[in-house]
Design a protein around this motif. Sequence first.
Motif, PDB file in Angstrom:
ATOM      1  N   SER A 262      28.669  46.535  26.871  1.00  0.00           N
ATOM      2  CA  SER A 262      28.379  46.876  28.144  1.00  0.00           C
ATOM      3  C   SER A 262      28.510  48.403  28.411  1.00  0.00           C
ATOM      4  O   SER A 262      29.196  48.985  27.525  1.00  0.00           O
ATOM      5  CB  SER A 262      29.178  46.168  29.248  1.00  0.00           C
ATOM      6  N   THR A 263      27.863  49.141  29.402  1.00  0.00           N
ATOM      7  CA  THR A 263      28.157  50.432  29.717  1.00  0.00           C
ATOM      8  C   THR A 263      29.542  50.828  29.906  1.00  0.00           C
ATOM      9  O   THR A 263      30.024  51.800  29.232  1.00  0.00           O
ATOM     10  CB  THR A 263      27.261  50.774  30.775  1.00  0.00           C
ATOM     11  N   ASP A 264      30.162  49.987  30.548  1.00  0.00           N
ATOM     12  CA  ASP A 264      31.988  50.132  30.571  1.00  0.00           C
ATOM     13  C   ASP A 264      32.585  50.321  29.399  1.00  0.00           C
ATOM     14  O   ASP A 264      33.601  51.033  29.135  1.00  0.00           O
ATOM     15  CB  ASP A 264      32.440  49.060  31.490  1.00  0.00           C
ATOM     16  N   ASP A 265      32.015  49.408  28.551  1.00  0.00           N
ATOM     17  CA  ASP A 265      32.759  49.472  27.223  1.00  0.00           C
ATOM     18  C   ASP A 265      32.463  50.613  26.327  1.00  0.00           C
ATOM     19  O   ASP A 265      33.514  51.097  25.834  1.00  0.00           O
ATOM     20  CB  ASP A 265      32.297  48.160  26.408  1.00  0.00           C
ATOM     21  N   ILE A 266      31.244  51.042  26.273  1.00  0.00           N
ATOM     22  CA  ILE A 266      30.759  52.357  25.790  1.00  0.00           C
ATOM     23  C   ILE A 266      31.555  53.531  26.542  1.00  0.00           C
ATOM     24  O   ILE A 266      32.108  54.362  25.752  1.00  0.00           O
ATOM     25  CB  ILE A 266      29.232  52.432  25.994  1.00  0.00           C
ATOM     26  N   ARG A 267      31.663  53.447  27.829  1.00  0.00           N
ATOM     27  CA  ARG A 267      32.336  54.423  28.204  1.00  0.00           C
ATOM     28  C   ARG A 267      33.874  54.678  27.926  1.00  0.00           C
ATOM     29  O   ARG A 267      34.366  55.755  27.803  1.00  0.00           O
ATOM     30  CB  ARG A 267      32.219  54.290  29.793  1.00  0.00           C
ATOM     31  N   ASP A 268      34.456  53.390  27.934  1.00  0.00           N
ATOM     32  CA  ASP A 268      35.778  53.320  27.448  1.00  0.00           C
ATOM     33  C   ASP A 268      36.057  54.068  26.052  1.00  0.00           C
ATOM     34  O   ASP A 268      37.206  54.307  25.567  1.00  0.00           O
ATOM     35  CB  ASP A 268      36.371  51.892  27.562  1.00  0.00           C
ATOM     36  N   ALA A 269      34.811  53.848  25.047  1.00  0.00           N
ATOM     37  CA  ALA A 269      35.287  54.274  23.760  1.00  0.00           C
ATOM     38  C   ALA A 269      34.583  55.597  23.594  1.00  0.00           C
ATOM     39  O   ALA A 269      35.020  55.985  22.382  1.00  0.00           O
ATOM     40  CB  ALA A 269      33.829  53.264  22.908  1.00  0.00           C
ATOM     41  N   VAL A 270      34.569  56.448  24.468  1.00  0.00           N
ATOM     42  CA  VAL A 270      34.102  58.022  24.415  1.00  0.00           C
ATOM     43  C   VAL A 270      35.144  58.596  25.094  1.00  0.00           C
ATOM     44  O   VAL A 270      35.600  58.358  26.201  1.00  0.00           O
ATOM     45  CB  VAL A 270      32.815  58.247  25.010  1.00  0.00           C
ATOM     46  N   ALA A 271      35.773  59.582  24.320  1.00  0.00           N
ATOM     47  CA  ALA A 271      36.629  60.775  25.027  1.00  0.00           C
ATOM     48  C   ALA A 271      35.815  61.604  25.734  1.00  0.00           C
ATOM     49  O   ALA A 271      34.722  62.264  25.205  1.00  0.00           O
ATOM     50  CB  ALA A 271      37.550  61.241  23.919  1.00  0.00           C
ATOM     51  N   GLY A 272      36.403  62.032  26.861  1.00  0.00           N
ATOM     52  CA  GLY A 272      35.759  63.058  27.943  1.00  0.00           C
ATOM     53  C   GLY A 272      34.658  62.399  28.396  1.00  0.00           C
ATOM     54  O   GLY A 272      34.556  61.151  28.728  1.00  0.00           O
ATOM     55  N   THR A 273      33.583  63.128  28.976  1.00  0.00           N
ATOM     56  CA  THR A 273      32.474  62.547  29.616  1.00  0.00           C
ATOM     57  C   THR A 273      31.446  61.682  28.714  1.00  0.00           C
ATOM     58  O   THR A 273      31.522  62.163  27.606  1.00  0.00           O
ATOM     59  CB  THR A 273      31.649  63.755  30.445  1.00  0.00           C
TER      60      THR A 273
END
Length: 281
Positions: free
Chosen positions: A155-166
């Motif tokens: 999901s988008t939340d999963d992707i967001r959690d996998a990236v450092a920073g913005t």
Amino acid sequence: MAAPTLDDIAAALYAGPPDEFTTARNAQAKELDDRALSAEVKALRKPSVAAWVVNVFAQERAAQLGEALALAAELREAQDDLDAPALAKLGRERRALTRRLAETAADLAGSRGERVTPATRDAVEQTISAAFFDPDAAAAVASGRLIRALEPSGSTDDIRDAVAGTLPTLGPPPERPADELQERRRRRDAERQVAAAEKDLAAAERALAKEDDAVQALSARAEELADGIAELEAQLEKLHQEADRVERDRPAAEKRRTAAAERKDAAVDAVEAAREALDDL
């Protein structure tokens, strides 16, 4: 010169040697005068080996990855207009491109002295595959700041959690000239019309073949019935002729029977007379 942002610092750290990440991160955080930024840097998590491989590839082969992601975006847009065989072909080509990019990323990591296991290579390929299917995943991969591998169904939340920073966003693919876009639309419309006409033709040919079979079957049955009728009419004619002959022969036969009956009666009378004469003796 603008001060480095968290994204800038994370990109540099996540493409550095994995074994030196913690040391480099802490040193970088210590050097910063901005306490809030320093705390954010200190909180950066160490990337997995698969994420590091993708980060190195994204930063050192940015042009190659960018072309692949732009192509993926065009394919996502175009696949709504494709039929099943074309979609199957597209899927095979996408998987082949994913494998090639993953192999290139693994080779690049190997040239830096990092051992890439089959499991890590699979995770790299899975991450690139996710980027091909999801614009957010594509932006995450292109950022070069992955912390862990991505799942194609994340999901988008999963992707967001996998990236450092913005979490960045991919810019729109370069626009094609208007005349080229119009030509593509006209060609696509023409191809649809051809496909629809061919479909109608195939249906009409099947219907015609079905009616041909029906006509041939009825014609064969008609011939069969005509032969049967002719045979029955011939038999009926023979029966009529036989009936006429019987009607012609019957009066003579009846006369002969009457004569035979009279002779019989006479014979009976003669027998009785002879018996009476015998009795009188």
